[in-house]
Design a protein around this motif. Structure first.
Motif, mmCIF file in Angstrom:
data_model
loop_
_atom_site.group_PDB
_atom_site.id
_atom_site.type_symbol
_atom_site.label_atom_id
_atom_site.label_comp_id
_atom_site.label_asym_id
_atom_site.label_seq_id
_atom_site.Cartn_x
_atom_site.Cartn_y
_atom_site.Cartn_z
ATOM 1 N N UNK A 52 0.976 -1.464 -0.260
ATOM 2 C CA UNK A 52 0.039 0.092 0.006
ATOM 3 C C UNK A 52 0.805 1.378 0.379
ATOM 4 N N UNK A 53 2.118 0.736 0.259
ATOM 5 C CA UNK A 53 2.498 2.614 0.819
ATOM 6 C C UNK A 53 3.323 2.206 -0.820
ATOM 7 N N UNK A 54 4.142 1.748 -0.984
ATOM 8 C CA UNK A 54 4.434 1.677 -2.456
ATOM 9 C C UNK A 54 3.130 2.306 -3.802
ATOM 10 N N UNK A 55 2.292 1.937 -4.161
ATOM 11 C CA UNK A 55 0.600 1.800 -4.759
ATOM 12 C C UNK A 55 0.861 3.507 -4.425
ATOM 13 N N UNK A 56 0.883 3.481 -3.243
ATOM 14 C CA UNK A 56 0.569 5.261 -2.764
ATOM 15 C C UNK A 56 1.513 6.187 -3.586
ATOM 16 N N UNK A 115 -2.226 9.326 4.919
ATOM 17 C CA UNK A 115 -2.015 9.673 3.631
ATOM 18 C C UNK A 115 -2.843 9.255 2.709
ATOM 19 N N UNK A 116 -3.407 8.378 2.827
ATOM 20 C CA UNK A 116 -4.209 7.569 1.380
ATOM 21 C C UNK A 116 -5.770 9.194 1.598
ATOM 22 N N UNK A 136 -7.501 2.786 0.448
ATOM 23 C CA UNK A 136 -7.815 3.932 2.126
ATOM 24 C C UNK A 136 -8.757 2.691 2.860
ATOM 25 N N UNK A 137 -9.375 2.314 2.313
ATOM 26 C CA UNK A 137 -10.145 0.566 2.251
ATOM 27 C C UNK A 137 -9.278 -0.748 3.148
ATOM 28 N N UNK A 138 -8.896 -0.596 2.664
ATOM 29 C CA UNK A 138 -7.339 -1.344 3.273
ATOM 30 C C UNK A 138 -6.831 -0.909 4.691
ATOM 31 N N UNK A 139 -6.593 0.299 4.341
ATOM 32 C CA UNK A 139 -5.723 0.621 5.464
ATOM 33 C C UNK A 139 -5.735 0.638 6.049
#
Length: 81
Positions: free
Chosen positions: A20-24, A71-72, A47-50
């Motif tokens: 998720x960090x890389x995707x962000x 961050x999301x 955001x939902x997954x985070x």
């Protein structure tokens, strides 16, 4: 020396957070290129997954999960405005 045992669910959570960090970062780069409508579903999903990770995070990963969620949220707000 103290060793820490990482359980399989913790490994999955850590791997998910890394993804998720890389995707962000990638989504923010695409946003900066002006492709807002293309990334909106991915930002929402991220955001939902985070938020899910934040709810199940242990003491070691809670701060990281909270930052990721924040961050999301910030990225999502830039898409709406």
């Amino acid at each position: 020396m103290t060793s820490t045992t990482v359980t399989q669910p913790q490994q999955r959570s850590q791997a998910e957070m890394a993804f998720l960090e890389e995707q962000l970062v990638a989504l923010d780069e695409v946003r900066q290129d002006g492709h807002v409508s293309d990334i909106a579903p991915f930002v929402h999903d991220g955001l939902c997954r985070a938020m899910e990770l934040e709810n199940v995070a242990d003491a070691q990963t809670c701060d990281r999960a909270t930052r990721l969620t924040d961050d999301y949220r910030k990225l999502l707000k830039t898409l709406v405005h």
